[in-house]
Design an enzyme around this catalytic site. Sequence first.
Site, PDB file in Angstrom:
ATOM      1  N   ASP A  93     -44.238 -17.645  31.582  1.00 57.89           N
ATOM      2  CA  ASP A  93     -43.655 -16.339  31.833  1.00 57.89           C
ATOM      3  C   ASP A  93     -44.802 -15.342  32.300  1.00 57.89           C
ATOM      4  O   ASP A  93     -46.100 -15.328  31.790  1.00 57.89           O
ATOM      5  CB  ASP A  93     -42.568 -15.769  31.037  1.00 57.89           C
ATOM      6  CG  ASP A  93     -41.543 -15.092  31.763  1.00 57.89           C
ATOM      7  OD1 ASP A  93     -40.763 -14.356  31.201  1.00 57.89           O
ATOM      8  OD2 ASP A  93     -41.916 -14.538  33.104  1.00 57.89           O
ATOM      9  N   ASP A 267     -34.677 -22.038  29.922  1.00 51.73           N
ATOM     10  CA  ASP A 267     -35.310 -21.753  28.612  1.00 51.73           C
ATOM     11  C   ASP A 267     -34.584 -20.698  27.656  1.00 51.73           C
ATOM     12  O   ASP A 267     -34.002 -19.772  28.336  1.00 51.73           O
ATOM     13  CB  ASP A 267     -36.784 -21.413  29.196  1.00 51.73           C
ATOM     14  CG  ASP A 267     -36.787 -19.556  28.978  1.00 51.73           C
ATOM     15  OD1 ASP A 267     -36.274 -19.177  30.121  1.00 51.73           O
ATOM     16  OD2 ASP A 267     -36.994 -19.126  28.056  1.00 51.73           O
TER      17      ASP A 267
HETATM   18  C1  LIG Z   1     -33.349 -13.717  27.123  1.00 50.10           C
HETATM   19  N1  LIG Z   1     -32.781 -13.454  28.369  1.00 50.10           N
HETATM   20  C2  LIG Z   1     -33.948 -13.389  29.187  1.00 50.10           C
HETATM   21  N2  LIG Z   1     -33.784 -12.889  30.378  1.00 50.10           N
HETATM   22  C3  LIG Z   1     -34.863 -12.996  31.203  1.00 50.10           C
HETATM   23  C4  LIG Z   1     -35.170 -12.495  32.502  1.00 50.10           C
HETATM   24  C5  LIG Z   1     -36.416 -12.550  33.067  1.00 50.10           C
HETATM   25  C6  LIG Z   1     -37.512 -13.173  31.878  1.00 50.10           C
HETATM   26  C7  LIG Z   1     -37.308 -13.520  30.855  1.00 50.10           C
HETATM   27  C8  LIG Z   1     -35.947 -13.491  30.559  1.00 50.10           C
HETATM   28  N3  LIG Z   1     -35.070 -13.857  29.338  1.00 50.10           N
HETATM   29  N4  LIG Z   1     -38.678 -12.947  32.635  1.00 50.10           N
HETATM   30  C9  LIG Z   1     -39.018 -12.614  33.707  1.00 50.10           C
HETATM   31  N5  LIG Z   1     -40.434 -12.543  34.175  1.00 50.10           N
HETATM   32  N6  LIG Z   1     -38.303 -12.184  34.544  1.00 50.10           N
HETATM   33  C10 LIG Z   1     -36.747 -11.918  34.562  1.00 50.10           C
END
Ligand SMILES: CNc1nc2cc3c(cc2[nH]1)N=C(N)NC3
Length: 371
Positions: A93, A267
């Site tokens: 990420d 994930d």
């Molecule tokens: C646990 N929920 C969650 N929603 C997300 C949403 C995102 C994310 C990680 C997340 N985890 N990483 C990103 N870079 N953008 C959107």
Amino acid sequence: MTETFQFKLLATDGRARRGEVSMPRGTIRTPAFMPVGTVGTVKAMYLDQVRELGADIILGNTYHLMLRPGAERVARLGGLHNFIRWERPILTDSGGFQVMSLSSLRKLNEQGVTFKSHVDGALYHMSPERSIEIQGLLDSDIQMQLDECVALPAEPDEIERAMEMSLRWAERCKVAFGDQPGKAMFGIVQGGDIPKLRERSALVLRDLDLKGYAVGGLAVGEPQEVMLDMLDVTCPALPTEKPRYLMGVGTPDDILKSVAHGIDMFDCVMPTRSGRHGLAFTRYGRINLRNARHAEDTRPLDEQSSCPATRDYSRAYLHHLIRSNESLGGMLLSWNNLAYYQELMAGIRKAIEEGRYADFMAETQENWKRG
Ligand SMILES: CNc1nc2cc3c(cc2[nH]1)N=C(N)NC3
């Protein structure tokens, strides 16, 4: 595996898709669940176990790894795969979400985001280019664009501003990523809970011709039907021949329904984090091992399971370990939960291949009620 990044659609059943992502480091069977290895470890698990349970890919986090041990240091040590001894694909990420959720955010502008580390309070600046540079230093196989995540509920013009900036950042990330045939950079669809913003975000990202598309900004506490409504708008606007990744999702029920809405990759920290806190996912629903009713229950979680954590240990013992805050409690329940999630994904993939996904979904949800 292949020298380049390739996605093949093998079967569909309604909007559910059975596919395969091929990369130099390995093949990913979709729909896929990706265990989260935030700081280079899937907590309380050996990565050999994670692989044996069926994981084809795991997640790492730019935000955490840049703070500790540092991206340049991981590169000096031969990259993340060598460091953690996982030779299959890793998706990282980009840091956008973690900055919003973990750090004391200092400021965010067109250039990027400036924030204080939640580890030692030091100040950092992360631009779209630096995020891609860090993911390259980690030798990540699937790299995520830097995006601005807005916590819901939020004002529509705030959601629109963040979505438009994320689109501009997607372009900058594409330029910074350049041409790396064996790797991929995914865009992230934003737009909160506003259908027309979601559609615009997806269509503009589609025109960038990226190798895959994530749906972000969901699984942040909104009701499940809002999440599914956003998928109803987003997935049709995305190219069918590219993988779709719903970030941070979710419970087994979220996954079943999101697959039916056209999602290929997931994930979530749910199976590992909740396992450490005593929650077991089984074919017959959830069991909270902290509950005193398990104190003398000699049954295992599920005697039919092939996973030793699920088949060989009594609920009484698991209850004792969790109540005693013993490491083995979190280890055994993380093992059970990841085994269950991967068993669910294998069942999903098979059901789509056989054209019986709707029945599989109904049977699975029915069994959860029998617990
Ligand atoms: C646990 N929920 C969650 N929603 C997300 C949403 C995102 C994310 C990680 C997340 N985890 N990483 C990103 N870079 N953008 C959107």
